[in-house]
Write a protein that holds these residues in place. Structure first.
Motif: not given
Length: 406
Positions: A95-108, A110-124
């Motif tokens: 139905s949907w997929s959300v990629p994740i790219a990690l490895g960078d940071s800012h002042r400790g 984590r910076v996560m590269g993803t697509t705008s679909d992340y804000f639509q599909h991610f749940r907690y």
């Protein structure tokens, strides 16, 4: 009168009482601290992700994949090629997929590269959606341009925005690596805050989200991503979960691992059970040792309190009164130590909660008094009453003899 007499008796032996209270303080601090952090860690992990059917990453242990992809703990052993991600995402039943790219940071953080679909599909939590104040970044899948353009926009987790004091429009630079200090800054491509997420109580609050194209442009010349760290999948039907998991695990182009977040989390708790039981046993032994110390102290001072009991008997106090007086003194010492430990633990957690969440990805509440910790406090009070019965019974017998001799 009874309470005042018990307090005066304790004040008269303040040094030994202080040491007894200190032992209760230490034991309560350890027992409640371990139990509270254990419960908070479980709650924090359990509510971090919801609605995700599969998490896919490079082949490794499923706990390791779950920790670095969802909880931002640890690092990936390898990346997944962009072609493999696109191929699997296009499979039937997804139905949907959300990629994740990690490895960078800012002042400790984590910076996560993803697509705008992340804000639509991610749940907690209980299937709750992310609430964004502002705008998300754009990515090539949301634009009609033939050539994607990196916008270098960033969406901050709530803790990042609060702790760093960043508002919409603020510019900052990310760095290579995940340490708080880095000598490899991507200062030629500053990012601008375009949105701030509402608090979730999950690692999302500690994350800076940017588009894959912007992250790729900060590292290379082109905005097209070459690889991702992991990706999340939502399926049209959960009946397809196991067959798709088997297909991904046997993916011929490169070694991949697909995990069910709930199953991986259960395996993690099974692994932690031994450590949890050991910590609980150590805490219980410390608690028993402290309460035995109180009973021993009361028992050893009975001989010195013969005059005190004689005076009380002369004033008409019954042996039962002296029995209850010893019990009250024991309870007062225990309650004082417990209250001091609860207050210290609450203040300590309030001061270190941010550090714990940044370092370990665990959100720990400063609310120590919860349903899970009340049985421990009740157990300590019951054990105090039981152990204090030994010196109280002896005082009862001694005071009875004094009455007979009178």
């Amino acid at each position: 009168m009874f309470f005042k007499l018990a307090v005066s008796s304790l004040v008269a032996r303040r040094l030994t009482v202080f040491l007894a209270v200190l032992s209760v303080f230490v034991s309560t601090f350890v027992v409640l601290g371990v139990e509270h952090i254990r419960q908070e860690a479980r709650n924090s992990f359990n509510k971090t992700v919801a609605g995700v059917d599969l998490v896919v990453g490079a082949r490794t242990g499923q706990i390791n994949l779950l920790l670095y992809s969802v909880f931002r703990i640890g690092s990936a052993t390898n990346n997944i090629t962009w072609e493999s991600y696109q191929d699997i995402s296009a499979s039937p039943g997804i139905s949907w997929s959300v990629p994740i790219a990690l490895g960078d940071s800012h002042r400790g953080y984590r910076v996560m590269g993803t697509t705008s679909d992340y804000f639509q599909h991610f749940r907690y939590g209980n299937n709750q959606s992310l609430v964004l104040n502002g705008t998300a970044f754009s990515d090539f899948r949301s634009t009609t341009d033939a050539q994607p353009v990196a916008d270098f926009a960033a969406v901050l987790g709530s803790d990042v925005a609060v702790r760093l004091g960043y508002q919409h429009g603020h510019e900052f630079v990310i760095a290579h690596g995940i340490g708080a200090t880095s000598f490899s800054q991507h200062d030629h491509h500053p990012f601008t805050v375009s949105g701030i997420l509402a608090p979730t109580g999950t690692p999302v609050d500690q994350t800076i989200h940017v588009s894959l194209e912007s992250l790729e442009a900060a590292h290379h010349s082109g905005p097209m991503p070459e690889s991702v760290t992991a990706f999340m999948l939502g399926l049209e039907s959960r009946l397809q979960t196991f067959s798709l998991q088997r297909d991904i695990n046997n993916y011929p182009q490169e070694p991949l691992l697909a995990i069910l977040p709930g199953v991986a989390l259960s395996e993690l708790w099974q692994l932690m059970n031994v450590a949890e039981r050991t910590l609980s046993l150590i805490g219980g032994l410390i608690m028993a040792s402290a309460l035995l110390g109180i009973a021993t102290m009361l028992l050893s001072t009975l001989q010195q309190r013969q005059r005190e009991m004689l005076v009380l008997r002369a004033l008409g106090a019954r042996p039962a009164f002296i029995f209850l007086l010893i019990q009250a003194e024991a309870l007062m010492m225990t309650v004082t130590g417990m209250l001091a430990a609860i207050a210290t633990l609450t203040m300590g957690l309030a001061l270190t909660a941010d550090m714990i969440s940044r370092q370990f990805g665990i959100f720990v509440s400063a609310q120590v008094l919860q349903a899970a910790t009340l049985p421990y406090l009740t157990g300590m009070l019951l054990m105090t009453v039981i152990l204090a019965t030994i010196p109280a019974a002896r005082a009862y017998r001694q005071s009875s003899i004094i009455k007979i001799n009178d």
